[in-house]
Scaffold this active site. Structure first.
Site, mmCIF file in Angstrom:
data_model
loop_
_atom_site.group_PDB
_atom_site.id
_atom_site.type_symbol
_atom_site.label_atom_id
_atom_site.label_comp_id
_atom_site.label_asym_id
_atom_site.label_seq_id
_atom_site.Cartn_x
_atom_site.Cartn_y
_atom_site.Cartn_z
ATOM 1 N N ARG A 37 50.594 -54.478 25.401
ATOM 2 C CA ARG A 37 51.335 -53.412 24.698
ATOM 3 C C ARG A 37 51.173 -53.502 23.179
ATOM 4 O O ARG A 37 52.101 -53.227 22.412
ATOM 5 C CB ARG A 37 52.820 -53.438 25.059
ATOM 6 C CG ARG A 37 53.103 -52.956 26.465
ATOM 7 C CD ARG A 37 54.591 -52.932 26.744
ATOM 8 N NE ARG A 37 55.169 -54.263 26.670
ATOM 9 C CZ ARG A 37 56.456 -54.540 26.498
ATOM 10 N NH1 ARG A 37 57.316 -53.550 26.404
ATOM 11 N NH2 ARG A 37 56.890 -55.775 26.443
ATOM 12 N N LYS A 41 56.649 -33.577 31.123
ATOM 13 C CA LYS A 41 55.802 -34.441 31.938
ATOM 14 C C LYS A 41 54.422 -33.868 32.184
ATOM 15 O O LYS A 41 54.258 -32.680 32.366
ATOM 16 C CB LYS A 41 56.491 -34.729 33.264
ATOM 17 C CG LYS A 41 57.379 -35.915 33.074
ATOM 18 C CD LYS A 41 58.652 -35.916 33.816
ATOM 19 C CE LYS A 41 59.508 -37.030 33.206
ATOM 20 N NZ LYS A 41 60.871 -36.986 33.611
ATOM 21 N N ARG A 88 56.625 -45.833 24.147
ATOM 22 C CA ARG A 88 57.480 -46.236 25.261
ATOM 23 C C ARG A 88 56.648 -46.476 26.525
ATOM 24 O O ARG A 88 55.880 -45.623 26.938
ATOM 25 C CB ARG A 88 58.509 -45.124 25.482
ATOM 26 C CG ARG A 88 59.452 -45.375 26.597
ATOM 27 C CD ARG A 88 60.824 -45.716 26.089
ATOM 28 N NE ARG A 88 61.692 -46.019 27.211
ATOM 29 C CZ ARG A 88 62.744 -45.295 27.547
ATOM 30 N NH1 ARG A 88 63.067 -44.233 26.868
ATOM 31 N NH2 ARG A 88 63.489 -45.656 28.573
ATOM 32 N N CYS A 89 56.849 -47.644 27.102
ATOM 33 C CA CYS A 89 56.110 -47.997 28.310
ATOM 34 C C CYS A 89 57.091 -48.304 29.430
ATOM 35 O O CYS A 89 58.221 -48.684 29.180
ATOM 36 C CB CYS A 89 55.281 -49.256 28.086
ATOM 37 S SG CYS A 89 54.076 -49.051 26.803
ATOM 38 N N GLU A 132 59.919 -34.558 38.573
ATOM 39 C CA GLU A 132 58.496 -34.870 38.398
ATOM 40 C C GLU A 132 57.816 -35.242 39.711
ATOM 41 O O GLU A 132 56.593 -35.305 39.771
ATOM 42 C CB GLU A 132 58.302 -35.958 37.361
ATOM 43 C CG GLU A 132 58.685 -37.330 37.852
ATOM 44 C CD GLU A 132 58.708 -38.321 36.710
ATOM 45 O OE1 GLU A 132 59.172 -37.963 35.623
ATOM 46 O OE2 GLU A 132 58.252 -39.448 36.913
ATOM 47 N N HIS A 147 72.255 -37.646 36.910
ATOM 48 C CA HIS A 147 71.641 -37.295 35.624
ATOM 49 C C HIS A 147 70.162 -37.039 35.857
ATOM 50 O O HIS A 147 69.513 -37.747 36.617
ATOM 51 C CB HIS A 147 71.825 -38.431 34.620
ATOM 52 C CG HIS A 147 70.900 -38.317 33.455
ATOM 53 N ND1 HIS A 147 71.090 -37.380 32.469
ATOM 54 C CD2 HIS A 147 69.767 -38.974 33.132
ATOM 55 C CE1 HIS A 147 70.101 -37.479 31.595
ATOM 56 N NE2 HIS A 147 69.284 -38.436 31.975
ATOM 57 N N CYS A 199 66.521 -35.985 33.654
ATOM 58 C CA CYS A 199 65.836 -35.659 32.407
ATOM 59 C C CYS A 199 64.851 -34.556 32.760
ATOM 60 O O CYS A 199 63.773 -34.848 33.224
ATOM 61 C CB CYS A 199 65.030 -36.817 31.854
ATOM 62 S SG CYS A 199 65.729 -38.415 32.107
ATOM 63 N N HIS A 211 65.738 -38.638 21.966
ATOM 64 C CA HIS A 211 64.352 -39.045 21.749
ATOM 65 C C HIS A 211 63.998 -39.063 20.281
ATOM 66 O O HIS A 211 62.925 -39.501 19.898
ATOM 67 C CB HIS A 211 63.401 -38.115 22.506
ATOM 68 C CG HIS A 211 63.554 -38.206 23.999
ATOM 69 N ND1 HIS A 211 64.215 -37.252 24.724
ATOM 70 C CD2 HIS A 211 63.168 -39.156 24.870
ATOM 71 C CE1 HIS A 211 64.222 -37.607 26.002
ATOM 72 N NE2 HIS A 211 63.593 -38.760 26.118
HETATM 73 N N1 GLN Z 1 71.343 -44.285 32.948
HETATM 74 C C1 GLN Z 1 70.051 -44.304 32.343
HETATM 75 C C2 GLN Z 1 70.176 -44.642 30.872
HETATM 76 O O1 GLN Z 1 71.098 -44.240 30.264
HETATM 77 C C3 GLN Z 1 69.354 -42.988 32.478
HETATM 78 C C4 GLN Z 1 67.997 -42.988 31.836
HETATM 79 C C5 GLN Z 1 67.147 -41.804 32.166
HETATM 80 O O2 GLN Z 1 67.614 -40.811 32.603
HETATM 81 N N2 GLN Z 1 65.884 -41.889 31.919
HETATM 82 O O3 GLN Z 1 69.334 -45.293 30.298
HETATM 83 ZN ZN ZN Z 2 67.537 -39.054 31.194
#
Ligand code: GLN
Ligand code: ZN
Length: 779
Positions: free
Chosen positions: A33, A138, A541-542, A631, A667, A669, A720
């Protein structure tokens, strides 16, 4: 060619008849990395731009050396942040807000990528200051995120080939037979977004001359072959886009350079005739996912064209079964002769660099694996077997056959009890006791939350202290008790900060989790871990996807102690925090020896046990992240429903065994979810928090036509970017949301977890967010 010449130069002819090897792209992050650390040092003001540029050059050179055995090597696949953003800069398509920047191009590039460049005190305070970062989404069905090109009706393009030309010169100095790689004009347009809703395709006439100029520039540099990536050819294209392919490739055909049109990730299907008649010099097919189409392509493609076959899977980490590949490839190779190129199925961006870096991986499991370097070695062995016969690589093929047999029969892969539990699953397992409308008042009575309740998505900053404690624990310097104490201190800190900020539903902060998937994988039977199996997710970010090799079982509770500890520190509700089965699946390297749906159900049963244990321990709110649900959608819409069926069912099995008054959050993304809203509603989570802030709540347009029935928290803080959102901005975003969703069902929260941010950013941002919620409550 006349016969006499053939016999005269017989040896040469047989050389010419050989299959060639090449690669579509190499991971750029570095085996350890290095790029990540270099970027972060530069951004923090701890390293110079020259040092960063030098690191880029070092990595490129090393990666070309790693590919030295190939006949053609990709150049231009290296990017400091993202290859799509590189293409935007090559095409001179910079968002208006960063145009006219007088500093270094790379600084401006980082401004688009992440909202700002490096922290340098004085000289660039104005020019490198914050701008809105480009939207990220993505890359096809992978976990790689690209920066979305921005278009408007007025978008103009101008060529800046300097990056490519510079890398080409480096490659040549390194003795590389370079094949520049670019994203094709249609895929580029398709990936972008017209901010003014204008027709992207209308830009094609302006875009094509720049592509022609780019190809001419490469031709003038003496480039023989250029790889033009058009992965959208494996998706459903309407007639306009198909026609645009004809127009575009006719325009590019005037340039005296060989064009390899690269498609990957799936089958061409109805686009197959189109792909085969475009005036290019070769076509790359993903012969892992589209093997069944190879014969049709060979039949359709004119006889002078190169057929590049991606026979080694570029998306997973399993060794190829080389003998099986050869059984299939040899007859194909006999037909194609020198027209055959052998390659991985797609860019190796999606796999880790080098299995040889692994010191601690179990030897048996390790013998089943291949990372980027090993995959290229497979390509080379296959080509040698084709060109010189299998006996020329007998030792390699034997070793490979042994590894394949060992994996197929290993008792570590198969657990009959798990298979039996999956076969016993029935629909009732995935149903809540009562509908949302009846559960919601019970939860409200128990949780006693205000209107516009505030919460966060789970993680708080992964500080240097956390990372130090984790690495000291891993190295044995810190014992279990010391580690637990260190993590508990972090949990305490998170809880106190949240109480001071006045958040309503708290989180423990996920200090003990290196990664939201790896953390669970480490505790589940059937998973293995690499030390350096990093794959780029976005920018610096990896992620290190765990390797699911066998049937999944949860030997013991995984999160209960941490959450109950956190709950003991506060009277506010503490969210239990889990990663859902679909996300664990989509962010793992998964088995290729059983359907994904079966692997997912195994995970669902394991996480369900954790949910029920949390509930039994008195946890009132449980969040099950399905960050990666979207995704996993197949590239073709025709296949969406069958994926959604098993994915949603897996979530429901995980989540819905709880009592009515236990509140389930999820949740995601997402960048877009309009088209799968009914499936998301079907998951029946009480609350869903989603990413929306970068798109200015545009995502919520979907709620105009589909009434999402449960609570929703549209993210108002773009995590982000290091920029701190103002209270006014967040209030205005929420007011937009409240136009579509009744205020009684809205939550106020960030877009995603805060682990990549610093406390110094998070505290003021959340302070503004809580203030925004108060303003909203006041009406
Ligand atoms: N609960 C995870 C966090 O807060 C959710 C991360 C994500 O959705 N990528 O890091
Ligand atoms: Zn998220």
């Amino acid at each position: 060619m006349i016969d006499a010449t053939v016999s005269h130069i017989g040896r040469l002819t047989s050389l010419e008849n050989m299959a060639k090897t090449h690669n579509l792209g190499f991971p750029r992050i570095g085996a350890k990395r290095e790029l990540k650390f270099g970027l972060e040092a530069y951004w923090k003001g701890q390293a110079t731009l020259d040092a960063l540029e030098a690191l880029g050059a070092t990595l490129r050179k090393r990666h070309w050396q790693d590919q030295a055995a190939l006949d053609l090597t990709p150049v231009g696949d290296f990017a400091f942040y993202d290859q799509v953003l590189d293409m935007s800069f090559t095409l001179g398509n910079l968002p208006a807000r960063v145009q006219g920047f007088h500093g270094n191009v790379l600084d401006n590039y980082f401004r688009v990528a992440r909202g700002r460049s490096a922290q340098r005190a004085d000289e660039h305070a104005e020019c490198c200051g914050g701008v809105a970062a480009g939207e990220m989404t993505k890359w096809f069905d992978t976990n790689y995120h690209y920066i979305v090109p921005e278009f408007s009706a007025g978008t103009a393009f101008t060529l800046d080939a300097s990056r490519l030309i510079g890398q080409l010169a480096e490659a040549r100095a390194a003795g590389v037979n370079a094949k520049p790689v670019i994203i094709g004009p249609l895929t580029y347009l398709w990936l972008g977004k017209a901010k003014d809703d204008s027709d992207k395709l209308a830009l094609l006439p302006r875009l094509l001359p720049v592509y022609v100029e780019l190809l001419n520039t490469l031709a003038a540099e003496g480039v023989q072959w250029v790889q033009i990536d058009e992965p959208i050819l494996v998706t459903e294209l309407d007639a306009q886009w198909q026609q645009a392919f004809e127009t575009a490739y006719a325009a590019l055909a005037v340039v005296p350079i060989n064009r390899l049109l690269a498609t990957y990730f799936g089958e061409l299907q109805e686009n197959l005739p189109l792909a085969c008649r475009l005036p290019v010099d070769g076509l790359h097919l993903d012969a892992v996912n589209a093997r069944d189409e190879v014969s049709a392509v060979m039949a359709a493609l004119p006889a002078d064209k190169v057929v590049s076959l991606g026979v080694v899977n570029g998306r997973n980490i399993w060794k190829s079964d080389l003998n099986a590949v050869l059984d299939w490839l040899e007859p194909v190779a006999r037909q194609l002769g020198e027209r055959l190129w052998v390659a991985p199925s797609c860019s190796l961006l999606h796999v880790p660099v080098d299995l040889d870096s692994e010191q601690t991986l179990d030897a048996e499991i390790r013998s089943w694996l291949a990372f980027a370097k090993q995959k290229l070695a497979e390509v080379t062995v296959l080509a040698r077997a084709i060109n010189d016969g299998r006996e020329a690589v007998a030792a390699e093929l034997d070793a490979n056959a042994q590894a394949i047999a060992s994996r197929r029969t290993s008792p570590r892969v198969h657990n009959p009890a798990v298979k039996a539990a999956v076969s016993r699953i029935e629909a009732a397992l995935g149903r809540r006791q009562r509908p949302y409308a009846e559960r919601a008042p019970k939860q409200a009575a128990k949780l006693n939350l205000p209107l516009y309740p505030t919460t966060t998505i789970g993680s708080f900053p992964q500080t240097a202290e956390i990372r130090a404690a984790r690495s000291r624990f891993k190295s044995g310097e810190l014992d279990q008790a010391g580690y637990v104490a260190a993590m508990q201190r972090e949990i305490e800190r998170s809880v106190h900060e949240q109480e001071a900020l006045g958040l309503d539903v708290l989180v423990h902060g996920e200090a003990e989790r290196n990664d939201m998937v790896e953390y669970f994988g480490e505790q589940l039977d059937g998973y293995a871990f690499s030390q350096f199996g990093w794959v780029q997710s976005y920018g610096s970010r990896c992620v290190k996807p765990p390797i699911m090799f066998g049937d999944i079982r949860r030997p013991r509770p995984m999160t209960v102690e941490w959450i109950t500890y956190a709950q003991s520190l506060t009277s506010k509700p503490m969210k239990g925090m889990l990663t859902g089965p679909v996300t664990i699946l989509n962010w793992s390297f998964v088995r290729d020896d059983q359907p994904r749906a079966v692997s997912c159900l195994q995970l669902a049963l394991a996480i369900r046990e954790e949910v029920l244990d949390l509930e039994r321990a008195g946890v009132r709110v449980i969040q099950i992240d399905e960050a990666a649900l979207r995704e996993g959608l197949p590239l073709r819409r025709a296949q969406w429903q069958s994926y959604l069926d098993w994915a949603v069912e897996s979530f429901r099995i995980t989540a819905n065994g709880v009592r009515d008054d236990t509140q389930i959050h999820t949740h995601m993304c997402y960048s877009e979810f309009n088209d799968i809203l009914p499936a998301i509603a079907d998951m029946d989570a009480d609350v869903i928090t989603i990413e929306t802030s970068r798109s200015d709540m545009e995502l919520l347009d979907a709620f105009d036509s589909f009434r999402y029935p449960n609570d929703i928290g549209p993210g108002v803080y773009d995590i982000h970017s290091p920029n701190i959102p103002t209270q006014a901005h967040m209030v205005s975003l929420m007011r937009k949301a409240a136009q579509r969703i009744p205020a009684q069902r809205l939550w106020v929260n960030p877009d995603c977890g805060l682990k990549t941010r610093q406390w110094a950013e998070v505290v003021p941002a959340l302070r503004n967010m809580v203030a925004a919620a108060k303003t909203l409550r006041a009406g």
